[in-house]
Design a protein around this motif. Structure first.
Motif, PDB file in Angstrom:
ATOM      1  N   ALA A 101       0.888  -1.609  -0.348  1.00  0.00           N
ATOM      2  CA  ALA A 101      -0.054  -0.095   0.300  1.00  0.00           C
ATOM      3  C   ALA A 101       0.734   0.841  -0.293  1.00  0.00           C
ATOM      4  O   ALA A 101       0.552   1.916  -0.706  1.00  0.00           O
ATOM      5  N   PHE A 102       1.218   1.481   0.447  1.00  0.00           N
ATOM      6  CA  PHE A 102       2.978   2.412   0.913  1.00  0.00           C
ATOM      7  C   PHE A 102       3.068   2.786  -0.486  1.00  0.00           C
ATOM      8  O   PHE A 102       4.099   3.823  -1.630  1.00  0.00           O
ATOM      9  N   SER A 103       3.896   1.548  -1.155  1.00  0.00           N
ATOM     10  CA  SER A 103       4.535   1.797  -2.474  1.00  0.00           C
ATOM     11  C   SER A 103       3.422   3.050  -3.654  1.00  0.00           C
ATOM     12  O   SER A 103       3.410   3.852  -4.061  1.00  0.00           O
ATOM     13  N   GLY A 104       2.244   2.583  -2.850  1.00  0.00           N
ATOM     14  CA  GLY A 104       0.780   3.464  -3.906  1.00  0.00           C
ATOM     15  C   GLY A 104       0.719   4.415  -3.699  1.00  0.00           C
ATOM     16  O   GLY A 104       0.692   5.079  -4.124  1.00  0.00           O
ATOM     17  N   SER A 105       0.834   4.033  -2.553  1.00  0.00           N
ATOM     18  CA  SER A 105       0.675   5.939  -2.235  1.00  0.00           C
ATOM     19  C   SER A 105       1.845   7.047  -2.430  1.00  0.00           C
ATOM     20  O   SER A 105       1.931   7.909  -2.259  1.00  0.00           O
ATOM     21  N   VAL A 106       3.245   6.476  -2.865  1.00  0.00           N
ATOM     22  CA  VAL A 106       4.291   7.237  -2.813  1.00  0.00           C
ATOM     23  C   VAL A 106       3.839   7.331  -4.250  1.00  0.00           C
ATOM     24  O   VAL A 106       4.592   8.438  -4.876  1.00  0.00           O
ATOM     25  N   ILE A 107       3.144   6.140  -5.489  1.00  0.00           N
ATOM     26  CA  ILE A 107       3.401   7.030  -6.779  1.00  0.00           C
ATOM     27  C   ILE A 107       2.404   8.440  -6.887  1.00  0.00           C
ATOM     28  O   ILE A 107       2.317   8.559  -7.793  1.00  0.00           O
ATOM     29  N   LEU A 108       1.086   7.743  -6.197  1.00  0.00           N
ATOM     30  CA  LEU A 108       0.328   8.720  -5.907  1.00  0.00           C
ATOM     31  C   LEU A 108       0.324  10.271  -5.460  1.00  0.00           C
ATOM     32  O   LEU A 108       0.331  11.244  -6.006  1.00  0.00           O
ATOM     33  N   ALA A 109       1.516   9.943  -4.247  1.00  0.00           N
ATOM     34  CA  ALA A 109       2.148  11.596  -4.276  1.00  0.00           C
ATOM     35  C   ALA A 109       2.662  12.069  -4.815  1.00  0.00           C
ATOM     36  O   ALA A 109       2.062  13.203  -5.564  1.00  0.00           O
ATOM     37  N   TYR A 110       3.286  11.013  -5.880  1.00  0.00           N
ATOM     38  CA  TYR A 110       4.069  12.175  -6.418  1.00  0.00           C
ATOM     39  C   TYR A 110       2.775  12.351  -8.161  1.00  0.00           C
ATOM     40  O   TYR A 110       3.896  13.084  -8.917  1.00  0.00           O
ATOM     41  N   MET A 111       2.950  11.486  -7.915  1.00  0.00           N
ATOM     42  CA  MET A 111       1.448  12.224  -9.908  1.00  0.00           C
ATOM     43  C   MET A 111       0.854  13.250  -8.729  1.00  0.00           C
ATOM     44  O   MET A 111       0.357  13.811 -10.092  1.00  0.00           O
ATOM     45  N   ALA A 112       0.287  13.801  -7.404  1.00  0.00           N
ATOM     46  CA  ALA A 112      -0.498  14.092  -7.008  1.00  0.00           C
ATOM     47  C   ALA A 112       0.249  15.622  -7.583  1.00  0.00           C
ATOM     48  O   ALA A 112       0.055  17.087  -7.658  1.00  0.00           O
ATOM     49  N   LEU A 113       1.675  15.549  -6.550  1.00  0.00           N
ATOM     50  CA  LEU A 113       2.590  16.600  -6.413  1.00  0.00           C
ATOM     51  C   LEU A 113       2.656  17.708  -7.073  1.00  0.00           C
ATOM     52  O   LEU A 113       2.737  18.869  -6.823  1.00  0.00           O
ATOM     53  N   THR A 156       0.197  -2.012  -6.375  1.00  0.00           N
ATOM     54  CA  THR A 156       0.093  -2.386  -4.655  1.00  0.00           C
ATOM     55  C   THR A 156       0.174  -3.773  -4.485  1.00  0.00           C
ATOM     56  O   THR A 156       0.175  -4.348  -3.409  1.00  0.00           O
ATOM     57  N   GLY A 157       0.416  -4.854  -5.484  1.00  0.00           N
ATOM     58  CA  GLY A 157       0.281  -6.425  -5.478  1.00  0.00           C
ATOM     59  C   GLY A 157      -1.033  -7.378  -5.298  1.00  0.00           C
ATOM     60  O   GLY A 157      -0.855  -8.129  -5.783  1.00  0.00           O
ATOM     61  N   ASN A 158      -2.143  -6.445  -5.622  1.00  0.00           N
ATOM     62  CA  ASN A 158      -3.537  -6.865  -5.553  1.00  0.00           C
ATOM     63  C   ASN A 158      -3.525  -7.928  -4.664  1.00  0.00           C
ATOM     64  O   ASN A 158      -4.566  -8.911  -5.249  1.00  0.00           O
ATOM     65  N   ALA A 159      -3.373  -7.675  -3.632  1.00  0.00           N
ATOM     66  CA  ALA A 159      -3.977  -8.947  -3.024  1.00  0.00           C
ATOM     67  C   ALA A 159      -5.188  -8.781  -2.130  1.00  0.00           C
ATOM     68  O   ALA A 159      -5.162  -7.807  -1.459  1.00  0.00           O
ATOM     69  N   ALA A 160      -6.478  -9.327  -2.498  1.00  0.00           N
ATOM     70  CA  ALA A 160      -7.380  -8.803  -2.108  1.00  0.00           C
ATOM     71  C   ALA A 160      -8.175  -8.976  -0.570  1.00  0.00           C
ATOM     72  O   ALA A 160      -8.662  -9.933   0.043  1.00  0.00           O
ATOM     73  N   PHE A 161      -6.838  -8.854   0.382  1.00  0.00           N
ATOM     74  CA  PHE A 161      -6.787  -9.320   2.058  1.00  0.00           C
ATOM     75  C   PHE A 161      -7.242  -7.804   3.084  1.00  0.00           C
ATOM     76  O   PHE A 161      -6.387  -7.229   2.307  1.00  0.00           O
ATOM     77  N   ILE A 162      -7.547  -7.867   4.067  1.00  0.00           N
ATOM     78  CA  ILE A 162      -7.381  -6.627   5.043  1.00  0.00           C
ATOM     79  C   ILE A 162      -5.624  -6.867   4.772  1.00  0.00           C
ATOM     80  O   ILE A 162      -5.865  -8.105   6.299  1.00  0.00           O
ATOM     81  N   PRO A 163      -5.558  -5.673   5.408  1.00  0.00           N
ATOM     82  CA  PRO A 163      -4.497  -6.184   5.872  1.00  0.00           C
ATOM     83  C   PRO A 163      -4.068  -6.129   7.487  1.00  0.00           C
ATOM     84  O   PRO A 163      -5.048  -4.517   8.104  1.00  0.00           O
ATOM     85  N   SER A 164      -3.578  -6.978   8.250  1.00  0.00           N
ATOM     86  CA  SER A 164      -3.263  -6.597   9.703  1.00  0.00           C
ATOM     87  C   SER A 164      -3.022  -5.323  10.203  1.00  0.00           C
ATOM     88  O   SER A 164      -2.539  -4.854  10.074  1.00  0.00           O
ATOM     89  N   PHE A 165      -3.968  -5.055  10.900  1.00  0.00           N
ATOM     90  CA  PHE A 165      -3.752  -3.884  11.422  1.00  0.00           C
ATOM     91  C   PHE A 165      -2.818  -3.541  12.804  1.00  0.00           C
ATOM     92  O   PHE A 165      -2.248  -4.899  13.220  1.00  0.00           O
ATOM     93  N   GLY A 166      -2.000  -2.582  12.310  1.00  0.00           N
ATOM     94  CA  GLY A 166      -1.084  -2.496  13.004  1.00  0.00           C
ATOM     95  C   GLY A 166       0.683  -1.322  12.545  1.00  0.00           C
ATOM     96  O   GLY A 166       0.089  -0.933  11.577  1.00  0.00           O
ATOM     97  N   ALA A 167       1.250  -0.916  13.210  1.00  0.00           N
ATOM     98  CA  ALA A 167       2.305   0.027  12.740  1.00  0.00           C
ATOM     99  C   ALA A 167       2.764  -0.684  11.315  1.00  0.00           C
ATOM    100  O   ALA A 167       3.369   0.197  10.542  1.00  0.00           O
ATOM    101  N   ASP A 168       2.690  -1.586  10.775  1.00  0.00           N
ATOM    102  CA  ASP A 168       2.949  -2.631   9.169  1.00  0.00           C
ATOM    103  C   ASP A 168       1.900  -2.469   8.508  1.00  0.00           C
ATOM    104  O   ASP A 168       1.792  -3.154   7.446  1.00  0.00           O
ATOM    105  N   MET A 169       1.009  -1.380   8.835  1.00  0.00           N
ATOM    106  CA  MET A 169      -0.213  -1.801   8.475  1.00  0.00           C
ATOM    107  C   MET A 169      -0.226  -1.127   6.461  1.00  0.00           C
ATOM    108  O   MET A 169      -0.203  -2.459   5.226  1.00  0.00           O
ATOM    109  N   ALA A 170       0.702  -0.162   6.192  1.00  0.00           N
ATOM    110  CA  ALA A 170       0.780   0.238   5.197  1.00  0.00           C
ATOM    111  C   ALA A 170       1.933  -0.520   4.354  1.00  0.00           C
ATOM    112  O   ALA A 170       2.240  -0.440   3.254  1.00  0.00           O
ATOM    113  N   PHE A 171       2.464  -1.475   4.844  1.00  0.00           N
ATOM    114  CA  PHE A 171       3.338  -2.229   4.417  1.00  0.00           C
ATOM    115  C   PHE A 171       3.187  -3.272   4.212  1.00  0.00           C
ATOM    116  O   PHE A 171       4.018  -4.644   3.994  1.00  0.00           O
ATOM    117  N   GLN A 172       1.909  -3.721   3.539  1.00  0.00           N
ATOM    118  CA  GLN A 172       1.398  -5.099   3.360  1.00  0.00           C
ATOM    119  C   GLN A 172       0.633  -4.685   1.990  1.00  0.00           C
ATOM    120  O   GLN A 172       0.044  -3.543   1.319  1.00  0.00           O
TER     121      GLN A 172
END
Lengths: 253, 325
Positions: free
Chosen positions: B169-181, B248-264
């Motif tokens: 998810a984080f990779s997706g966020s970074v790419i999107l952020a730079y797209m919007a910047l 983003t990896g395209n895995a349709a499951f809910i990332p487990s809640f926690g600090a590493d949430m964005a890195f799944q």
């Protein structure tokens, strides 16, 4: 002898881009509790001089400055001068009324809050400065409305009040009535006479007539030179210099 | 008619040359016809556009509505998306989209606004003149290129940092952020630049420092433009599909809640539609559900837009009404 509030000593100012000599060897003293009028045709250096007093000249394009400007005996260009503090003590009102975004109250509390004055003191300051600027009765019930909703004359008096919230020692008004109707103009002028009791006031007037109406002492400037400086009663009635006489009587300008 | 006639008479009296003579051919009626024609063309263009947009919306509702009727709400918001076994839980997709978008906003908004402040208020003019066009040029980079870049460069980097996979998810966020910047920077810098110089002078004259001037005066004055900039940037990010799908990896499951949430790995709503629309049988429940996702996306975007409208709103109406002098 009274110590001058502001003392200008042999000041030269040259804009570096086109070499325009905006000020040529200007020297003058401004005393407490007077309305000092600085007048003359456009481009005679009045605004440049005023902007040096509170170092708003720092924002202008680079220029060559020589001479000394003392405020309460201290050089305003001395290295290490707290510019923000200097500007709080020398207030300035511009030709175009510039209310800042926000309510009337916001406009009046910006300055004191930035100066770190405690919140409990703010309502007092707001009322006092509005009364001084002769605006209190007109806006006391709508302090939280946008400042942009005021009329032109009210906006300008709001700007005067905004400068007064900081309780400055000197108030500079650079053509404060340029866009105002006669009624608002006379209200602003009346305000100036009230303020004279407490502050030192420097005005660039809108016209010679206005200069004569408000001045205690007046200085006539032309092409960056100080031509004549005298008590208002003398200068407008018996000008010594031919150029002053021509300008005052409307032969040019 | 009378007036025009008089004007013609006067013009004739005063022009002796043949060339300058007013020709009666261009009769006023003709002009009226042309006027009418142009007006109707404009009207037609306007009305047809509105009509077509309305039809698209109707189509979306017609195709997507069965989802909400045929699948019980509990199942629809279930935590498993498994269309082959007819399990249509949208929750993982919604979480995926929200996670990626929220991450993108968190990265892009502070970065974008500070860059805009630097360009508009602090940088010397020559820097601004070089950097502004460069940033605007960045807006023209096709999103798929950014996705590719993310896949080749960013994902391995994130994996090296210790994540189980770089496609997160984080990779997706970074790419999107730079797209919007570029959008955010460019528009908000314009908004800051449009604040009248008088405000700066006025603020400085009451003893404000440069930062106080920016924070208390210039920011509020430019508020509507800044909100617009952020919204346009986010708008670009939220609907983006392909680039996000790639990283983003395209895995349709809910990332487990926690600090590493964005890195799944996650899968966004848009990516789901793009990935599955090719293999779906038209008219099936799966097909309708993909349109149902479309409706959800529409609702989210609509909510964001109206929020933006509300934030900008009252200033624009003020401007329209003119206010007092």
């Amino acid at each position: 002898m009274i110590q001058p509030k502001i003392s200008v000593q042999n000041v030269y100012y040259t804009y570096s881009s086109d070499g325009l000599e905006a000020l040529k060897n200007v020297s003058l003293d401004i005393y407490p509790n007077e309305i000092f009028v600085l007048f003359g045709p456009a481009r005679s250096g009045k605004s440049t001089l005023l902007r040096l007093f509170n170092r708003l000249s720092d924002l202008l394009e680079k220029g060559d400055y020589q001479g000394t400007i003392l405020f309460n005996g201290r050089d305003v260009f001395e290295p290490g001068t707290d510019i923000a503090a200097l500007r709080r003590r020398i207030g300035m009102v511009f030709a175009v009324p510039t209310p800042l975004p926000g309510s009337i109250r916001d406009n009046l509390t910006y300055g004191p809050r930035m100066a770190g004055i405690s919140r409990s003191e703010l309502p007092d300051r707001v009322e006092r400065s509005l009364r001084l600027a002769a605006l209190w009765d007109e806006v006391k019930d709508r302090l939280d409305e946008s400042a942009f909703a005021l009329s032109g004359g009210q906006k300008q008096r709001l700007c005067i009040a905004r400068s007064l919230t900081l309780e400055p020692e000197v108030l500079i008004l650079d053509n404060p009535t340029s866009g105002l109707d006669p009624l608002s103009t006379s209200m602003v002028e009346e305000t100036l006479h009230e303020l004279k009791q407490r502050y030192t006031i420097i005005v660039v007037p809108h016209s010679v007539q206005q200069a004569a109406r408000v001045a205690t002492r007046a200085a006539f400037m032309l092409n960056g030179e100080l031509i004549e400086l005298n008590d208002a009663g003398q200068l407008f009635v018996h000008p010594q210099d031919k150029r002053t006489e021509d300008y005052v009587t409307g032969r040019f300008g | 008619m009378n007036l025009t006639h008089q004007a013609v008479q006067i013009a004739r009296r005063h022009t002796t040359g043949v060339l300058l003579r007013v020709r009666p051919l261009m009769h006023w009626r003709w002009r009226n016809w042309i006027e009418l024609l142009i007006e109707s063309v404009i009207k037609l263009a306007g009305v047809s556009t509105i009509l077509i947009v309305a039809l698209i919306f109707l189509f979306l509702v017609r195709e997507g509505l069965p989802t909400f009727l045929d699948i019980p709400l509990r199942a629809l918001f279930g935590d498993r998306w498994y269309p082959i076994e007819a399990i249509y839980g949208l929750w993982p997709l919604i979480v995926g989209s929200l996670l990626v978008t929220a991450g993108a906003i968190l990265i892009a908004v502070p970065l974008g606004l500070t860059t805009a402040i630097y360009l508009g208020e602090i940088a010397p003019p020559w820097q601004r003149e070089i950097l502004k066009p460069l940033i605007e040029m960045l807006a023209g980079i096709p999103s798929i290129v950014l996705g590719f870049l993310g896949w080749v460069v960013l994902a391995p980097l994130i994996q090296d940092l210790g994540a189980p996979t770089g496609l997160t998810a984080f990779s997706g966020s970074v790419i999107l952020a730079y797209m919007a910047l570029p959008t955010i920077i460019s528009i908000s810098e314009d908004a800051l630049y449009a604040v009248p110089k008088d405000y700066r002078d006025a603020a400085l004259a009451i003893g404000a420092t440069q930062w106080q001037t920016i924070q208390r005066v210039i920011f509020p004055a430019a508020r509507s433009g800044l909100v617009m900039a952020v919204m346009l940037g986010i708008g670009r990010a939220i609907g983006e599909t392909m680039a996000v799908m790639m990283v983003t990896g395209n895995a349709a499951f809910i990332p487990s809640f926690g600090a590493d949430m964005a890195f799944q790995p996650v899968r966004t709503m848009t990516a789901t539609i793009a990935a599955e629309m090719g293999e779906v049988a038209q008219g099936s429940l799966h097909y309708h559900t993909l349109f149902g996702i479309g409706i959800m996306l529409f609702l989210i975007t609509f909510a964001i837009n109206s929020l933006a409208g509300r934030l900008v709103g009252h200033q624009t109406t003020n401007r329209r009404q003119g206010g007092r002098l």
